[in-house]
Design a protein around this motif. Sequence first.
Motif, PDB file in Angstrom:
ATOM      1  N   LEU A   2      46.592  38.287  44.960  1.00  0.00           N
ATOM      2  CA  LEU A   2      45.768  38.398  46.158  1.00  0.00           C
ATOM      3  C   LEU A   2      44.502  37.577  45.993  1.00  0.00           C
ATOM      4  CD1 LEU A   2      45.902  42.221  46.868  1.00  0.00           C
ATOM      5  CD2 LEU A   2      46.856  40.427  48.302  1.00  0.00           C
ATOM      6  N   PRO A   3      44.051  36.918  47.053  1.00  0.00           N
ATOM      7  CA  PRO A   3      42.749  36.240  46.952  1.00  0.00           C
ATOM      8  C   PRO A   3      41.636  37.281  46.837  1.00  0.00           C
ATOM      9  CG  PRO A   3      43.591  36.114  49.195  1.00  0.00           C
ATOM     10  CD  PRO A   3      44.666  36.762  48.377  1.00  0.00           C
ATOM     11  N   PRO A   4      40.512  36.928  46.215  1.00  0.00           N
ATOM     12  CA  PRO A   4      39.449  37.891  45.942  1.00  0.00           C
ATOM     13  C   PRO A   4      38.976  38.646  47.193  1.00  0.00           C
ATOM     14  CG  PRO A   4      38.947  35.751  44.945  1.00  0.00           C
ATOM     15  CD  PRO A   4      40.181  35.567  45.751  1.00  0.00           C
ATOM     16  N   HIS A   5      38.891  37.937  48.337  1.00  0.00           N
ATOM     17  CA  HIS A   5      38.347  38.607  49.527  1.00  0.00           C
ATOM     18  C   HIS A   5      39.314  39.616  50.117  1.00  0.00           C
ATOM     19  CE1 HIS A   5      40.312  34.946  51.164  1.00  0.00           C
ATOM     20  NE2 HIS A   5      40.644  35.724  52.159  1.00  0.00           N
ATOM     21  N   VAL A   6      40.567  39.565  49.722  1.00  0.00           N
ATOM     22  CA  VAL A   6      41.528  40.561  50.202  1.00  0.00           C
ATOM     23  C   VAL A   6      41.719  41.661  49.163  1.00  0.00           C
ATOM     24  CG1 VAL A   6      43.909  40.943  50.993  1.00  0.00           C
ATOM     25  CG2 VAL A   6      42.731  38.817  51.566  1.00  0.00           C
ATOM     26  N   LYS A   7      41.691  41.265  47.891  1.00  0.00           N
ATOM     27  CA  LYS A   7      41.972  42.195  46.794  1.00  0.00           C
ATOM     28  C   LYS A   7      40.891  43.255  46.632  1.00  0.00           C
ATOM     29  CE  LYS A   7      42.179  42.045  41.796  1.00  0.00           C
ATOM     30  NZ  LYS A   7      41.635  41.130  40.804  1.00  0.00           N
ATOM     31  N   ASP A  50      37.404  45.364  40.941  1.00  0.00           N
ATOM     32  CA  ASP A  50      37.137  44.524  39.788  1.00  0.00           C
ATOM     33  C   ASP A  50      38.029  44.943  38.630  1.00  0.00           C
ATOM     34  OD1 ASP A  50      35.870  42.502  38.331  1.00  0.00           O
ATOM     35  OD2 ASP A  50      34.496  43.945  37.434  1.00  0.00           O
TER      36      ASP A  50
END
Lengths: 342, 342
Positions: free
Chosen positions: B116-121, B124
């Motif tokens: 997943l891309p960070p903005h969706v995932k 941390d």
Amino acid sequence: MSELFNIIKELCAADGTSGDERAVTKIILSMLPDDCEATVDALGNIIVFKKGIKTPKNKVMLAAHQDEVGFIVTYITDDGLLKLSAVGGINHEVAIGRQLHFAGGTVGVIGGKAVHQQSEEERSKPVKIDSLTMDIGALSKAEAEKYVSLGDCAYFESNYTELGDGYLREKALDDRVGCAIMIDMLNKPLPYDVTCVFTVQEEIGTRGAKTAAYTVHPDYAIVLETTTACDFSGNDGEKKVCLLGGGCVISYMDRGTIYDRELYRLGFDLASKSDIPCQTKTLVAGGNDSGAIHTSVGGIRTVALSVPCRYLHSPSCTIKKSDAESTAKLAYEMYLALCEKS
Amino acid sequence: MTMNINEMLYTLCSVDGVSGDERSASQAALEMLRKYTDDCYIDDFGSVIGHIAKSGKKPKLLLDAHIDRVGLIVSYIDDAGFIKVGAVGGPDKRVLAAQSVTIHGKEKIKGTVSVLPPHVKGGDSAVKIEDMVIDTGFTKEQLSKIVTLGDRITFDCEPTALIGTRYCAGALDDRCGVASILCALEKLSGKELAFDIDVSFTVQEETGERGAKIAAYDLDPDYVLEMDVSFAKTPDSDRAKCADMSKGVMIGIAPSLSRELSERLICLAKENDIPYQLEVMSGETGTNADTISVNKSGAKACTLSIPLKFMHTPAEIIDTEDVMSTSRLIAAFAMKGGADNV
């Protein structure tokens, strides 16, 4: 392979991160037909004008960005290891633990201590490049400096791979696909005059698009892009964002732009008339050159047409080839419609 | 024609052979071993066995390295055609996002570890193996004709020579140990030997040293040299738990190893100007030496390790000079023995 994918293949193999797009620029210029006027501006944007059979009612500009995400060398340790920073937004997990290369051919790997030596806490956290170094095999700073200088950029390995049922995987599909669609179009006779811009520095803040839009000053802009798709298992409903195989993505809003409502609807109408698969995004996220273009020179009405892409900003960008074809078709229909629009 | 070390590593690291399915790797290693003996074969469990010298009058020395590599195993194919996996051995899961993989089904197919891309995932935490899926671009129906539950998956990495004598590939753990034995056999051709010598390239080390247990029972050695890899220093690792890459073979000292044998090897390294480092461990070594030394009524064992960076990631790095110093030490011991003193 159709011409579009031959172009994509050749463009993706070139390395050009934001601020150092020269190798990509050279290839794009070599692919343009003789009947185009191409200039390269101060930042490195390629601005191409092609005369059509007729003069359009409105000046239409197509835009796609040349640059890709990458890494830049910021420091070389006494042991000959390299410290790097990401150029553009990269999830570090997709770069660590595999080969990256420099334009000169030097290969290295960003990594750290072995999994066996990591604490439970370290194993459960995503890896970040800040605390790690790249190993190119140099044993001293002097040896490393024979191969790499501060400011050199490192890239994901290029490996054009046809996957599964009509999928394509390669680095830098974002946004060489958009560039390829414009190159393919410019190589055909066109009914109306058109300007195509191959922008630079999109990945670090849509900077090239600012000057390109100012210089061209069109009535309408069509931004050709790739956009995040998360349509794999583990995500449901709106979290898939858009679907590979679902056709061209027409955006209504992202982090940089609230799109022109009339042009958004026009996109769906044109797709419907010409039987072109299309969809929209189910998440307001990301951004592209539209953000810079639509607020330029007193405002430019802008539409974004994107190819849905999994694993954007990784070595494994994945698209469905049919979506690239749908986006190319819809881009052409949109260009015709905007040229004629009263 | 004799292969050079880079060619050997390229051949050995280009084949799959995840634990429990080592056939192709065993076959490749067997072909290379044939140069030194006709009396070699693959045993019922997949390990390569070779009898190099068999007088029946000398003590028996076993040269062992493991042939398997870490990877993934197909555990489920979901309705959308994505593959769920389990870990085989202990791969570093934090660096697998967007990693290109090969699924060894009825035919070899490529896939990508979904991320997943960070903005969706959000959050941390590193992705867990059980949450990973492999994207092949095939539907479940298409996939079921090619992939079966239990098929192994390897991480893609083109074996590549780095600067100087450094080398980067997947599965260097422990294919470089295999190479060190083959290089030693090259040095021993036609030489007077202090031992009867057997060679084994054993399976399933990564899942619990099982191949070695079986092979050792059959071969029943008096002495064992175990060639494996160990941790090379990276800036983020504990200096006391690592050796330096490029500074020579690591001679193991551990409660589970024969102290006399370690001392004899140190002595031989000094006498023959072979660069070496000590690797001190406080219990067992985590190598096949632990298992083989307690075979039947026991054997004197020592582990010789090749320093390696980024263990259990897709792109491990070694210095081939360290392989050469390992092979020189093996050869020195095989010729000079010192068995009387040991």
